[in-house]
Design a protein around this motif. Sequence first.
Motif, PDB file in Angstrom:
ATOM      1  N   ASP A 113       0.837  -1.197   0.000  1.00 39.13           N
ATOM      2  CA  ASP A 113       0.000   0.000   0.000  1.00 39.13           C
ATOM      3  C   ASP A 113       0.874   1.251   0.000  1.00 39.13           C
ATOM      4  N   ASN A 114       0.235   2.394  -0.117  1.00 38.00           N
ATOM      5  CA  ASN A 114       0.956   3.657  -0.237  1.00 38.00           C
ATOM      6  C   ASN A 114       1.282   4.302   1.111  1.00 38.00           C
ATOM      7  N   GLY A 115       1.075   3.584   2.185  1.00 33.02           N
ATOM      8  CA  GLY A 115       1.325   4.115   3.522  1.00 33.02           C
ATOM      9  C   GLY A 115       0.067   4.667   4.163  1.00 33.02           C
ATOM     10  N   ALA A 116      -0.954   4.886   3.342  1.00 35.43           N
ATOM     11  CA  ALA A 116      -2.236   5.377   3.838  1.00 35.43           C
ATOM     12  C   ALA A 116      -3.323   4.322   3.653  1.00 35.43           C
ATOM     13  N   GLY A 117      -2.892   3.088   3.381  1.00 38.06           N
ATOM     14  CA  GLY A 117      -3.830   1.984   3.245  1.00 38.06           C
ATOM     15  C   GLY A 117      -4.392   1.784   1.854  1.00 38.06           C
ATOM     16  N   GLU A 118      -4.009   2.610   0.894  1.00 38.96           N
ATOM     17  CA  GLU A 118      -4.489   2.471  -0.477  1.00 38.96           C
ATOM     18  C   GLU A 118      -3.567   1.537  -1.262  1.00 38.96           C
ATOM     19  N   PRO A 119      -4.128   0.626  -2.061  1.00 43.74           N
ATOM     20  CA  PRO A 119      -3.295  -0.263  -2.876  1.00 43.74           C
ATOM     21  C   PRO A 119      -2.356   0.544  -3.761  1.00 43.74           C
ATOM     22  N   TYR A 120      -1.092   0.117  -3.841  1.00 46.02           N
ATOM     23  CA  TYR A 120      -0.086   0.853  -4.593  1.00 46.02           C
ATOM     24  C   TYR A 120       0.585  -0.004  -5.661  1.00 46.02           C
ATOM     25  N   GLU A 121       1.074  -1.177  -5.268  1.00 47.67           N
ATOM     26  CA  GLU A 121       1.740  -2.059  -6.221  1.00 47.67           C
ATOM     27  C   GLU A 121       1.484  -3.517  -5.857  1.00 47.67           C
ATOM     28  N   LEU A 122       1.535  -4.368  -6.880  1.00 45.74           N
ATOM     29  CA  LEU A 122       1.384  -5.806  -6.692  1.00 45.74           C
ATOM     30  C   LEU A 122       2.687  -6.506  -7.019  1.00 45.74           C
ATOM     31  N   TYR A 123       3.002  -7.475  -6.195  1.00 44.95           N
ATOM     32  CA  TYR A 123       4.209  -8.289  -6.381  1.00 44.95           C
ATOM     33  C   TYR A 123       3.813  -9.747  -6.325  1.00 44.95           C
ATOM     34  N   ARG A 124       4.704 -10.597  -6.836  1.00 46.42           N
ATOM     35  CA  ARG A 124       4.484 -12.030  -6.710  1.00 46.42           C
ATOM     36  C   ARG A 124       5.827 -12.743  -6.561  1.00 46.42           C
ATOM     37  N   ARG A 125       5.763 -13.919  -5.940  1.00 47.86           N
ATOM     38  CA  ARG A 125       6.929 -14.814  -5.780  1.00 47.86           C
ATOM     39  C   ARG A 125       6.459 -16.230  -6.017  1.00 47.86           C
ATOM     40  N   PRO A 126       7.314 -17.068  -6.577  1.00 48.07           N
ATOM     41  CA  PRO A 126       6.936 -18.479  -6.709  1.00 48.07           C
ATOM     42  C   PRO A 126       6.711 -19.099  -5.327  1.00 48.07           C
ATOM     43  N   VAL A 127       5.723 -19.939  -5.220  1.00 51.18           N
ATOM     44  CA  VAL A 127       5.452 -20.647  -3.967  1.00 51.18           C
ATOM     45  C   VAL A 127       6.684 -21.430  -3.541  1.00 51.18           C
ATOM     46  N   SER A 128       7.419 -21.938  -4.515  1.00 48.13           N
ATOM     47  CA  SER A 128       8.594 -22.768  -4.229  1.00 48.13           C
ATOM     48  C   SER A 128       9.858 -21.952  -3.938  1.00 48.13           C
ATOM     49  N   ALA A 129       9.757 -20.626  -3.904  1.00 48.44           N
ATOM     50  CA  ALA A 129      10.942 -19.782  -3.672  1.00 48.44           C
ATOM     51  C   ALA A 129      11.544 -20.071  -2.300  1.00 48.44           C
TER      52      ALA A 129
END
Length: 92
Positions: A10-26
């Motif tokens: 989030d942007n620090g104020a609770g608003e969605p800012y960016e999406l990330y992902r990682r492999p489950v097997s990481a």
Amino acid sequence: MINFKYYLLDNGAGEPYELYRRPVSAHPILYSKDIERAKLIGGWSAVDEDVFLVIDLWLKGEFDFESAEISEERALTYLDEWRASGWWPGRE
């Protein structure tokens, strides 16, 4: 097929800012090559300038992957909404 875990920053104020992902097997220890950021133009990027923000926040203790995890369905809904609206909340 690779299965992923998805994370919302989030942007620090609770608003969605960016999406990330990682492999489950990481590996449990975060490596920059394991994380990718959603891009406005579609696809995901693992280049340093795209993932440095979340890694920096994680190293400072200001981001927790466990509490930021969201479902794949929710992540894809955010992406669809952002792209359809023409409004991208984070870095393009």
